[in-house]
Write an enzyme that holds these catalytic residues in place. Structure first.
Site, PDB file in Angstrom:
ATOM      1  N   ASN A   1       0.854  -1.191   0.000  1.00 48.55           N
ATOM      2  CA  ASN A   1       0.000   0.000   0.000  1.00 48.55           C
ATOM      3  C   ASN A   1       0.889   1.240   0.000  1.00 48.55           C
ATOM      4  O   ASN A   1       2.114   1.143   0.081  1.00 48.55           O
ATOM      5  CB  ASN A   1      -0.970  -0.018   1.187  1.00 48.55           C
ATOM      6  CG  ASN A   1      -0.255  -0.071   2.510  1.00 48.55           C
ATOM      7  OD1 ASN A   1       0.443   0.866   2.888  1.00 48.55           O
ATOM      8  ND2 ASN A   1      -0.380  -1.190   3.216  1.00 48.55           N
TER       9      ASN A   1
ATOM     10  N   ALA B   1       0.891   1.704  11.635  1.00 48.55           N
ATOM     11  CA  ALA B   1       1.187   1.043  10.355  1.00 48.55           C
ATOM     12  C   ALA B   1      -0.088   0.749   9.579  1.00 48.55           C
ATOM     13  O   ALA B   1      -1.153   0.560  10.154  1.00 48.55           O
ATOM     14  CB  ALA B   1       1.939  -0.260  10.627  1.00 48.55           C
TER      15      ALA B   1
ATOM     16  N   ASP C   1      -4.793  -6.412   5.280  1.00 48.99           N
ATOM     17  CA  ASP C   1      -5.804  -7.284   5.878  1.00 48.99           C
ATOM     18  C   ASP C   1      -5.673  -8.723   5.398  1.00 48.99           C
ATOM     19  O   ASP C   1      -6.154  -9.648   6.034  1.00 48.99           O
ATOM     20  CB  ASP C   1      -7.210  -6.759   5.544  1.00 48.99           C
ATOM     21  CG  ASP C   1      -7.509  -5.454   6.268  1.00 48.99           C
ATOM     22  OD1 ASP C   1      -7.017  -5.303   7.401  1.00 48.99           O
ATOM     23  OD2 ASP C   1      -8.206  -4.594   5.693  1.00 48.99           O
TER      24      ASP C   1
ATOM     25  N   LYS D   1       9.706 -16.973  -9.159  1.00 46.25           N
ATOM     26  CA  LYS D   1       8.927 -15.992  -9.915  1.00 46.25           C
ATOM     27  C   LYS D   1       7.846 -16.709 -10.749  1.00 46.25           C
ATOM     28  O   LYS D   1       8.162 -17.678 -11.449  1.00 46.25           O
ATOM     29  CB  LYS D   1       9.871 -15.197 -10.830  1.00 46.25           C
ATOM     30  CG  LYS D   1       9.203 -14.072 -11.550  1.00 46.25           C
ATOM     31  CD  LYS D   1      10.199 -13.350 -12.455  1.00 46.25           C
ATOM     32  CE  LYS D   1       9.466 -12.354 -13.332  1.00 46.25           C
ATOM     33  NZ  LYS D   1      10.261 -11.898 -14.444  1.00 46.25           N
TER      34      LYS D   1
ATOM     35  N   PRO E   1      -3.780 -11.767  10.810  1.00 46.16           N
ATOM     36  CA  PRO E   1      -4.250 -11.465  12.173  1.00 46.16           C
ATOM     37  C   PRO E   1      -4.495  -9.966  12.301  1.00 46.16           C
ATOM     38  O   PRO E   1      -3.780  -9.168  11.686  1.00 46.16           O
ATOM     39  CB  PRO E   1      -3.081 -11.911  13.061  1.00 46.16           C
ATOM     40  CG  PRO E   1      -1.910 -12.065  12.164  1.00 46.16           C
ATOM     41  CD  PRO E   1      -2.426 -12.313  10.781  1.00 46.16           C
ATOM     42  N   ASP E   2      -5.505  -9.588  13.071  1.00 46.32           N
ATOM     43  CA  ASP E   2      -5.744  -8.158  13.331  1.00 46.32           C
ATOM     44  C   ASP E   2      -4.956  -7.807  14.599  1.00 46.32           C
ATOM     45  O   ASP E   2      -5.375  -8.111  15.721  1.00 46.32           O
ATOM     46  CB  ASP E   2      -7.241  -7.894  13.518  1.00 46.32           C
ATOM     47  CG  ASP E   2      -7.543  -6.410  13.558  1.00 46.32           C
ATOM     48  OD1 ASP E   2      -6.730  -5.650  14.135  1.00 46.32           O
ATOM     49  OD2 ASP E   2      -8.581  -6.009  13.018  1.00 46.32           O
TER      50      ASP E   2
ATOM     51  N   PHE F   1      -4.948   3.589  14.413  1.00 45.95           N
ATOM     52  CA  PHE F   1      -5.109   4.640  13.412  1.00 45.95           C
ATOM     53  C   PHE F   1      -6.192   4.198  12.453  1.00 45.95           C
ATOM     54  O   PHE F   1      -6.404   2.992  12.275  1.00 45.95           O
ATOM     55  CB  PHE F   1      -3.799   4.851  12.643  1.00 45.95           C
ATOM     56  CG  PHE F   1      -2.981   5.977  13.212  1.00 45.95           C
ATOM     57  CD1 PHE F   1      -2.382   5.850  14.449  1.00 45.95           C
ATOM     58  CD2 PHE F   1      -2.838   7.170  12.516  1.00 45.95           C
ATOM     59  CE1 PHE F   1      -1.641   6.894  14.994  1.00 45.95           C
ATOM     60  CE2 PHE F   1      -2.109   8.217  13.045  1.00 45.95           C
ATOM     61  CZ  PHE F   1      -1.513   8.078  14.283  1.00 45.95           C
TER      62      PHE F   1
ATOM     63  N   LYS G   1     -15.009   1.880  14.445  1.00 42.87           N
ATOM     64  CA  LYS G   1     -13.759   1.109  14.506  1.00 42.87           C
ATOM     65  C   LYS G   1     -13.230   0.977  15.935  1.00 42.87           C
ATOM     66  O   LYS G   1     -12.731  -0.066  16.317  1.00 42.87           O
ATOM     67  CB  LYS G   1     -12.709   1.740  13.593  1.00 42.87           C
ATOM     68  CG  LYS G   1     -11.773   0.718  12.996  1.00 42.87           C
ATOM     69  CD  LYS G   1     -11.031   1.245  11.782  1.00 42.87           C
ATOM     70  CE  LYS G   1     -11.730   0.850  10.489  1.00 42.87           C
ATOM     71  NZ  LYS G   1     -11.001   1.257   9.295  1.00 42.87           N
TER      72      LYS G   1
HETATM   73  N1  CTP Z   1      -4.623  -3.110  11.848  1.00 39.85           N
HETATM   74  C1  CTP Z   1      -4.006  -4.168  12.461  1.00 39.85           C
HETATM   75  N2  CTP Z   1      -3.996  -5.372  11.876  1.00 39.85           N
HETATM   76  C2  CTP Z   1      -4.592  -5.565  10.692  1.00 39.85           C
HETATM   77  C3  CTP Z   1      -5.236  -4.493  10.046  1.00 39.85           C
HETATM   78  C4  CTP Z   1      -5.229  -3.259  10.656  1.00 39.85           C
HETATM   79  O1  CTP Z   1      -3.460  -3.996  13.554  1.00 39.85           O
HETATM   80  N3  CTP Z   1      -4.565  -6.755  10.159  1.00 39.85           N
HETATM   81  C5  CTP Z   1      -4.648  -1.806  12.532  1.00 39.85           C
HETATM   82  C6  CTP Z   1      -3.978  -0.666  11.786  1.00 39.85           C
HETATM   83  O2  CTP Z   1      -2.612  -0.587  12.144  1.00 39.85           O
HETATM   84  C7  CTP Z   1      -4.756   0.535  12.277  1.00 39.85           C
HETATM   85  C8  CTP Z   1      -6.144  -0.023  12.530  1.00 39.85           C
HETATM   86  O3  CTP Z   1      -6.005  -1.422  12.631  1.00 39.85           O
HETATM   87  O4  CTP Z   1      -4.254   1.017  13.501  1.00 39.85           O
HETATM   88  C9  CTP Z   1      -7.163   0.278  11.517  1.00 39.85           C
HETATM   89  O5  CTP Z   1      -6.746  -0.140  10.266  1.00 39.85           O
HETATM   90  P1  CTP Z   1      -7.756  -0.165   9.058  1.00 39.85           P
HETATM   91  O6  CTP Z   1      -7.085  -0.749   7.879  1.00 39.85           O
HETATM   92  O7  CTP Z   1      -8.374   1.189   8.927  1.00 39.85           O
HETATM   93  O8  CTP Z   1      -8.849  -1.123   9.672  1.00 39.85           O
HETATM   94  P2  CTP Z   1      -9.448  -2.441   9.214  1.00 39.85           P
HETATM   95  O9  CTP Z   1      -9.815  -3.190  10.436  1.00 39.85           O
HETATM   96  O10 CTP Z   1      -8.556  -3.124   8.264  1.00 39.85           O
HETATM   97  O11 CTP Z   1     -10.801  -1.968   8.561  1.00 39.85           O
HETATM   98  P3  CTP Z   1     -11.165  -1.687   7.035  1.00 39.85           P
HETATM   99  O12 CTP Z   1     -12.192  -2.670   6.756  1.00 39.85           O
HETATM  100  O13 CTP Z   1     -11.650  -0.265   7.048  1.00 39.85           O
HETATM  101  O14 CTP Z   1      -9.920  -1.867   6.214  1.00 39.85           O
END
Ligand code: CTP
Length: 391
Positions: free
Chosen positions: A208, A270, A274, A284, A300-301, A319, A333
């Protein structure tokens, strides 16, 4: 110590003006950028050449000496971080209390919106005059820092209060204002920065546009506030604090988990992917005339998991970058992730966010209260975020 700080020193017509030369030297020795403005009377006590040699900048005296495109008093006001008037005479105290702008120094004071420190020097009877004391009281109420004069032998031949304070006391008071308070002293803070890269094959990845600038600015600011910083970053950088370089969300997850148990706080700045590729190819991938299907599985979130396991005193900050309905999505969120704060920014605005040097942030807390940080440099926004959350 004061590298990058811009100090404007004002000198008025008082005998202790010669001591201010030492103050200029002290600021210069500590790497501050020093500019000096004098009242015409001050030059009866110190010379322009001495001040210019010590400050390594031209002395500013005249009200209508307009350089470049801005009137001089506005130009000097814009760039300085602090205005230190030492010595300040009874006359100038009275003028600045009542908004008189009859010379460059008093005009600067009138336009100056950042911290002002004044160090009076005068005869004891003048110091004790009720008009002067009333004026000082008003200035103090308006937030001006006053370094009171000392008692001792005065140039007029008498003993009493009125001698300019010790130069080190004035310098230390200014330093205290200029340097951020150590509100995170001894506290471990983990900050993540940059966008994760998810490998597809030996040469390609899903990434990204995150530059890591906001996360690094947060880490720099936390370090300045005394924190034991651990920066977990996809962007390579060299700093005085600990840095763990990672690339993928998985690696970031492992690094955060390893560091989290004894941390005071985690800031997930960061942009974490996702999803990752289910079957990463070590070689390759070659094109073969057919469309290519890449299966993605969820990462993992990190923010959500750390918010679930966090101790009572640990603070977790997320963030969120949104292109629409910023506040509404941010409020959702913070509930979804369970963190203590969310810093939200609108990536649809071209002049802020991702690779820009500027940002505009809304800090949302668990009660859904919103605090706005107006568009400013990422460094400044970072300091304001930390001061708001931990201050
Ligand atoms: N984040 C994280 N782990 C992930 C994805 C996101 O820790 N796998 C954290 C980011 O570092 C940020 C926050 O979650 O602090 C929000 O990220 P964002 O991409 O806006 O949230 P998502 O949960 O991915 O929601 P969206 O569906 O809007 O992408």
């Amino acid at each position: 110590m004061l590298t990058g700080k811009k100090v404007l020193i004002g000198i008025t017509g008082a005998i202790a003006a010669y001591k201010t030369l030492e103050l200029i030297r002290l600021f210069k020795k500590n790497n501050a950028d020093v500019k000096v403005v004098v009242t015409p009377n001050a030059l009866n006590f110190v010379t322009k050449t001495t001040i210019e040699s010590l400050s390594q900048n031209p002395v500013n005296i005249e009200q209508f000496d307009i350089k470049e495109y801005k009137p001089e008093h506005i130009a000097l006001t814009d760039e300085a971080d602090i205005f230190v008037i030492a010595p300040i005479s009874a006359n100038t105290i009275s003028k600045i209390t009542h908004g008189v702008c009859d010379n460059l120094l008093t005009s600067i004071f009138c336009a100056f919106k950042k911290p002002v420190l004044i160090a009076p020097c005068m005869n004891t009877n003048m110091w004790e005059n009720p008009a002067i004391q009333e004026n000082l009281k008003i200035l103090k109420q308006r937030g001006i820092t006053i370094i009171e004069p000392e008692t001792g032998f005065l140039a007029c031949g008498c003993e009493g209060k009125g001698r300019l304070s010790d130069i080190n006391t004035i310098f230390n008071a200014a330093k205290e204002i200029l340097l951020p308070k150590q509100i995170l002293k001894g506290k471990k803070i983990i900050i993540t920065a940059g966008g994760t890269k998810e490998n597809i094959d030996a040469v390609r990845y899903i990434g990204n546009y995150s530059s890591g600038k906001m996360g690094i600015a947060l880490a720099d600011s936390a370090f300045k506030l005394g924190a034991e910083v651990v920066l977990i970053s996809t962007v390579e950088t060299k700093k005085q604090y600990k840095i763990i370089n990672v690339q993928t969300a998985d690696e970031m997850y492992d690094a955060v988990k390893n560091e989290f148990s004894n941390a005071y706080s985690l800031i997930m700045a960061a942009a974490v992917s996702d999803y990752r590729v289910k079957n990463r190819q070590t070689q390759k991938i070659k094109k073969d005339g057919n469309s290519l299907v890449i299966e993605l599985i969820e990462n993992p979130d990190i923010l959500k998991e750390m918010s679930e396991i966090k101790g009572e005193n640990q603070i977790v900050v997320g963030f969120c970058a949104e292109s629409q309905n910023l506040i509404e999505y941010a409020k959702e969120k913070i509930q979804k992730k369970g963190c203590d704060y969310i810093c939200a920014n609108d990536i649809s605005k071209k002049d802020i966010g991702f690779s820009s040097d500027y940002n505009e942030i809304y800090i949302i807390d668990k009660k859904s209260d919103v605090y706005k940080i107006n568009k400013t440099s990422k460094q400044d926004a970072a300091m304001k975020i930390l001061e708001r959350i931990y201050g």
